[in-house]
Structure formats: structure tokens, C-alpha cells
Design a protein around this motif. Structure first.
Motif, PDB file in Angstrom:
ATOM      1  N   GLN A 120      19.104 -58.520  41.879  1.00 28.49           N
ATOM      2  CA  GLN A 120      19.663 -57.238  41.464  1.00 28.49           C
ATOM      3  C   GLN A 120      18.659 -56.140  41.774  1.00 28.49           C
ATOM      4  OE1 GLN A 120      20.645 -56.859  37.268  1.00 28.49           O
ATOM      5  NE2 GLN A 120      22.053 -55.168  37.664  1.00 28.49           N
ATOM      6  N   ALA A 122      16.546 -53.088  40.864  1.00 29.64           N
ATOM      7  CA  ALA A 122      15.972 -52.510  39.653  1.00 29.64           C
ATOM      8  C   ALA A 122      15.329 -51.166  39.991  1.00 29.64           C
ATOM      9  CB  ALA A 122      14.935 -53.451  39.055  1.00 29.64           C
ATOM     10  N   LEU A 181       8.623 -56.631  39.449  1.00 28.44           N
ATOM     11  CA  LEU A 181       9.286 -55.861  38.392  1.00 28.44           C
ATOM     12  C   LEU A 181       8.321 -54.860  37.760  1.00 28.44           C
ATOM     13  CD1 LEU A 181      11.950 -55.653  36.648  1.00 28.44           C
ATOM     14  CD2 LEU A 181      10.779 -57.167  35.030  1.00 28.44           C
ATOM     15  N   GLU A 185       8.573 -50.936  36.391  1.00 33.42           N
ATOM     16  CA  GLU A 185       8.299 -50.541  35.006  1.00 33.42           C
ATOM     17  C   GLU A 185       7.238 -49.445  34.931  1.00 33.42           C
ATOM     18  OE1 GLU A 185       9.156 -54.630  32.512  1.00 33.42           O
ATOM     19  OE2 GLU A 185       7.198 -54.392  33.454  1.00 33.42           O
ATOM     20  N   ARG A 196      18.397 -60.789  38.432  1.00 30.83           N
ATOM     21  CA  ARG A 196      19.142 -60.079  37.386  1.00 30.83           C
ATOM     22  C   ARG A 196      18.608 -60.442  36.011  1.00 30.83           C
ATOM     23  NH1 ARG A 196      23.769 -63.909  38.576  1.00 30.83           N
ATOM     24  NH2 ARG A 196      23.862 -65.341  36.800  1.00 30.83           N
ATOM     25  N   VAL A 199      15.826 -58.090  35.009  1.00 28.61           N
ATOM     26  CA  VAL A 199      16.344 -56.801  34.531  1.00 28.61           C
ATOM     27  C   VAL A 199      16.766 -56.939  33.065  1.00 28.61           C
ATOM     28  CG1 VAL A 199      18.167 -55.082  34.799  1.00 28.61           C
ATOM     29  CG2 VAL A 199      17.075 -56.078  36.831  1.00 28.61           C
ATOM     30  N   VAL A 206      13.597 -50.897  32.662  1.00 32.51           N
ATOM     31  CA  VAL A 206      14.119 -50.607  33.991  1.00 32.51           C
ATOM     32  C   VAL A 206      15.639 -50.531  33.884  1.00 32.51           C
ATOM     33  CG1 VAL A 206      12.226 -51.872  35.079  1.00 32.51           C
ATOM     34  CG2 VAL A 206      14.432 -53.000  34.746  1.00 32.51           C
ATOM     35  N   GLU A 207      16.265 -50.009  34.923  1.00 31.26           N
ATOM     36  CA  GLU A 207      17.723 -50.011  35.007  1.00 31.26           C
ATOM     37  C   GLU A 207      18.158 -50.913  36.151  1.00 31.26           C
ATOM     38  OE1 GLU A 207      19.298 -46.077  35.369  1.00 31.26           O
ATOM     39  OE2 GLU A 207      18.255 -45.316  33.583  1.00 31.26           O
ATOM     40  N   GLY A 208      19.215 -51.660  35.928  1.00 29.28           N
ATOM     41  CA  GLY A 208      19.770 -52.501  36.975  1.00 29.28           C
ATOM     42  C   GLY A 208      20.965 -51.831  37.618  1.00 29.28           C
TER      43      GLY A 208
END
Length: 259
Positions: A120, A122, A181, A185, A196, A199, A206-208
């Protein structure tokens, strides 16, 4: 007087011996209480961190005589450690090829399917880089992070990009998915391609974004008892627990697909 004697031994000497024996027994009991009867060492892919932490906490509570020690990292790095003889009882890999590398190294492993995962996009909260799709990863004006191609999340990213006809232009390749990731952040990149589940585990840090086509690069996770385990029975019990309905429920709660 030195006290009454019993066949050449004074009562005082007998009493002292009894006290010493009692103290020795208490020491043995105390040491036994402080040290777990068994220690189980688990090596697991970095993306399993939060879910395995929860699973292991429950396992410890249900098996008070067992201390489970876990080390997380890149599946490729952990597999190399196992192949080099690092002591461990259980290995959980984020893809099939990494587990297969153990067989190529001459280790007799019989892995079982643990779960599945997909990628996904991020982005930092608020999406300051205005990333909307995977095609934006080819934009040199955006800062992008990907997992190194040697590790499972990097291999999955390369597979997905190829199948979608995209050539990403990353600014950094990270050692594993958690390091990738972390770049998001910290706001050091506009976007990254992670699992995913990562996330979900980030819990708002964070936003997915919707990632169409992610199902074209599904990672199948495997778990196996290692041949050089010091406690085959306990290793088998742990693997069985992770694969049980209780263990699988925890994995699904973090976004994994289930085995």
C-alpha cells in the motif's frame, strides 16, 4: 560441654547439616523460579512485529514455563543468519523465496503458510506531496522511499511496478519495511510503498492511499520449525499456536490476509 552425641556426631553438627540442606533446597527452588524451564528463540520478518508481539505475549501467559525471545528484521538477513548457524527455533519469513533459501543452504525445513500481505502507498499525514497513485513514484520531483530489492517488500514492489508498467525513481532504498515506513513517519519522503499491515500498525502516524493493482503482488508468509532447534516440541507447539484460530485472528486484526 559440646552437646550430646549420636555415634560420634554432636547434635549441633546434625542441626547445622539440616539447616545447610534446607538452605540448599531453597536456593534450588529460587533459581528454578527465576529461570524459565525452556527458552524459545523466534526470528520473524519485520512486518510481523506488532502482531507477533501480541501473539507472543498471549503465548507466554498460557505457557508460563516458556520464555519466548524474538528478533525482528529483514527476512533475507534473518535467513542468512540461520544459514550461518545462528541459534534459533522458529523462523517466519515474509515471502516464499526467502524460506526456500534455507533449503538451498542445506537445511531441512518444512514450512507452512502463515498468512498473506499486499502493498500500500503510505504518505505523511495530510499528504503534503500530493501523491495520488503509484505512477507518482516515477516523478523525480517527489521524494520516494522503497525497500531494498533484496528483501521481500522490495521484491514485491519491483514485481508490482513491472506489472503496472511503472518505473519508480526512489530517493532511498531501506533495509526493511519498518525502516521504509519510518521515512514516511518522519516526513522525510513524500511517499513509500510498504505493506498494508504497516500502515495499520502505524495508527495514524501515516496515511494509506488506495493502491489499485496491489493484488498483483501478494506476499505469502511462511513459518517453520528450524532443524537445529534445541526444543523441537516447544517449537512445534509455538508454530501450531500461531497457525491456530487464535493466532490467525490476531494477524487478521493487523490487516494480514490469513493463511
Amino acid at each position: 560441654m559440646n552437646g550430646a552425641t549420636i555415634k560420634g556426631t554432636t547434635l549441633t553438627q546434625v542441626a547445622l547439616k539440616q539447616v545447610a540442606l534446607a538452605l540448599s533446597l531453597l536456593l534450588i527452588i529460587a533459581v528454578g523460579a527465576c529461570q524459565p524451564a525452556r527458552v524459545l528463540t523466534v526470528l520473524a520478518a519485520a512486518s510481523l512485529t506488532e502482531s507477533f508481539d501480541e501473539i507472543i505475549e498471549t503465548y507466554r501467559a498460557e505457557h508460563p514455563g516458556v520464555e519466548v525471545r524474538v528478533s525482528y528484521g529483514s527476512s533475507a538477513t534473518l535467513a542468512a543468519q540461520v544459514a550461518s548457524g545462528a541459534p534459533a527455533d522458529v523462523f517466519a519469513s515474509a515471502n516464499e523465496s526467502t524460506m526456500a533459501s534455507l533449503a538451498k543452504a542445506g537445511l531441512d525445513v518444512t514450512p507452512e503458510v502463515l498468512t498473506t500481505n499486499t502493498l500500500q502507498i503510505a504518505v505523511p499525514p495530510g499528504n503534503p506531496g500530493n501523491v495520488t497513485e503509484l505512477a507518482d513514484f516515477a516523478d523525480e520531483d517527489r521524494t520516494i522511499a522503497l525497500c531494498a530489492v533484496e528483501v521481500p517488500c522490495g521484491k514485491a514492489a519491483a514485481t508490482l511496478s513491472e506489472r503496472l508498467g511503472i518505473t519508480p525513481k526512489p530517493d532511498t532504498y531501506e533495509v526493511d519495511v519498518k525502516a521504509t515506513l519510518r521515512k514516511v513517519e518522519l516526513g522525510e519522503v513524500d511517499a513509500a510503498l510498504v505493506y498494508r499491515t504497516d500502515v495499520t500498525s502505524a495508527r495514524g502516524r501515516v496515511e494509506g492511499l488506495p493502491t489499485p493493482g496491489a493484488e498483483q503482488a501478494v506476499n505469502t508468509y511462511l513459518i517453520a520449525k528450524l532443524p537445529d532447534t534445541a526444543d523441537a516440541g516447544e517449537a512445534e507447539r509455538f508454530v501450531a499456536y500461531v497457525l491456530s484460530p487464535e493466532g490467525q485472528a490476531v494477524l487478521r486484526s493487523y490487516g494480514f490476509g490469513g493463511s
